[in-house]
Design a protein around this motif. Structure first.
Motif, PDB file in Angstrom:
ATOM      1  N   ILE A 101       0.842  -1.195   0.000  1.00  0.00           N
ATOM      2  CA  ILE A 101       0.000   0.000   0.000  1.00  0.00           C
ATOM      3  C   ILE A 101       0.880   1.249   0.000  1.00  0.00           C
ATOM      4  N   THR A 102       0.708   2.091  -0.997  1.00  0.00           N
ATOM      5  CA  THR A 102       1.456   3.353  -1.039  1.00  0.00           C
ATOM      6  C   THR A 102       0.782   4.382  -0.129  1.00  0.00           C
ATOM      7  N   PHE A 103       1.533   5.382   0.270  1.00  0.00           N
ATOM      8  CA  PHE A 103       0.939   6.423   1.110  1.00  0.00           C
ATOM      9  C   PHE A 103      -0.144   7.173   0.340  1.00  0.00           C
ATOM     10  N   GLU A 104       0.071   7.387  -0.948  1.00  0.00           N
ATOM     11  CA  GLU A 104      -0.921   8.107  -1.752  1.00  0.00           C
ATOM     12  C   GLU A 104      -2.265   7.379  -1.720  1.00  0.00           C
ATOM     13  N   ARG A 105      -2.220   6.062  -1.891  1.00  0.00           N
ATOM     14  CA  ARG A 105      -3.469   5.289  -1.886  1.00  0.00           C
ATOM     15  C   ARG A 105      -4.074   5.261  -0.476  1.00  0.00           C
ATOM     16  N   PHE A 106      -3.231   5.168   0.540  1.00  0.00           N
ATOM     17  CA  PHE A 106      -3.706   5.203   1.923  1.00  0.00           C
ATOM     18  C   PHE A 106      -4.380   6.533   2.226  1.00  0.00           C
TER      19      PHE A 106
END
Length: 237
Positions: A101-106
């Motif tokens: 999970i990328t921070f952008e998606r999170f």
């Protein structure tokens, strides 16, 4: 503030999600557990607004856990298995994040939780927020609604022109439009939106904002004239 917990049997996943939560100013980490049973007391006492929930765990998997909750809080699934997506959404999960999970998606999921939480709580203080964050390159920029002049959409990205500068981000114009206050912004063309209170003049096929010419398409012209000039046009009597 949204109180959240992380339930995941993988130590690295728990650590990564915990770090993400600490980076978001409207999230408060209320607990971390290896399985749902460890945090059931917090959830039962309704002290938790949001669960970041893994699926494949010992003792009880995430889907089984959701099925036994009578009044579940908001849930964001965090898993390496896409096959549970349909069942998850049938259980009304807010979002479904695939590992890694990328921070952008999170952050996108967290923002969705914040917006939904506002609707649930009806908290006037939360509704008074007048800005949003967007990703520009390798950093996140805060943009205030009042600073926006106009927005141009180009396929899968938009350019926001504001009094503070120009911001380019990977979003569709439609998705950004859904986040803007409806009364303050208006679509004037399939590729342009304008801040109503920043419009300086209107011509047959374009309008002016801060010396910039913005096209008005035929399909939007009547709506633009009605919304912009409504109760503001002085006529000779």
């Amino acid at each position: 503030m949204i109180n959240c917990v992380i339930i995941d049997d993988e130590p690295l996943a728990r650590e990564g999600l915990g770090n993400y939560v600490r980076e978001v100013d409207f999230l408060n980490l209320g607990g971390i557990g290896e399985n749902p049973l460890e945090l059931l007391h917090l959830i039962d006492q309704q002290k938790i607004d949001l669960i970041f929930l893994d699926i494949q765990m010992p003792k009880m998997n995430g889907i089984e856990f959701l099925k036994i909750l009578q009044k579940p809080p908001m849930v964001v699934i965090t898993t390496a298995y896409p096959s549970y997506a349909l069942e998850g959404f049938q259980l009304n999960v807010l979002d479904y994040l695939l590992k890694p999970i990328t921070f952008e998606r999170f952050f996108k999921a967290a923002t969705k939780a914040r917006d939904y939480h506002k609707l649930l709580t009806g908290d006037p203080a939360k509704q008074a927020e007048d800005y949003f964050f967007i990703r520009c390159g390798n950093k996140y920029e805060k943009v205030f609604f009042e600073d926006i002049l106009y927005i141009e959409g180009m396929q899968n990205y938009v350019t926001i022109y504001s009094t503070k500068g120009k911001y380019i981000t990977m979003l569709s114009l439609k998705s950004l439009e859904e986040k803007l206050p409806g009364a303050g912004f208006i679509r004037v063309h399939k590729s342009f939106m304008a801040a109503v209170n920043k419009i300086d003049s209107i011509e047959p096929a374009e309008l002016m904002i801060g010396g910039n010419r913005i096209p008005i398409s035929r399909g939007y012209r009547e709506m633009v004239m009605e919304q912009v000039l409504n109760k503001k046009l002085l006529n000779k009597k």
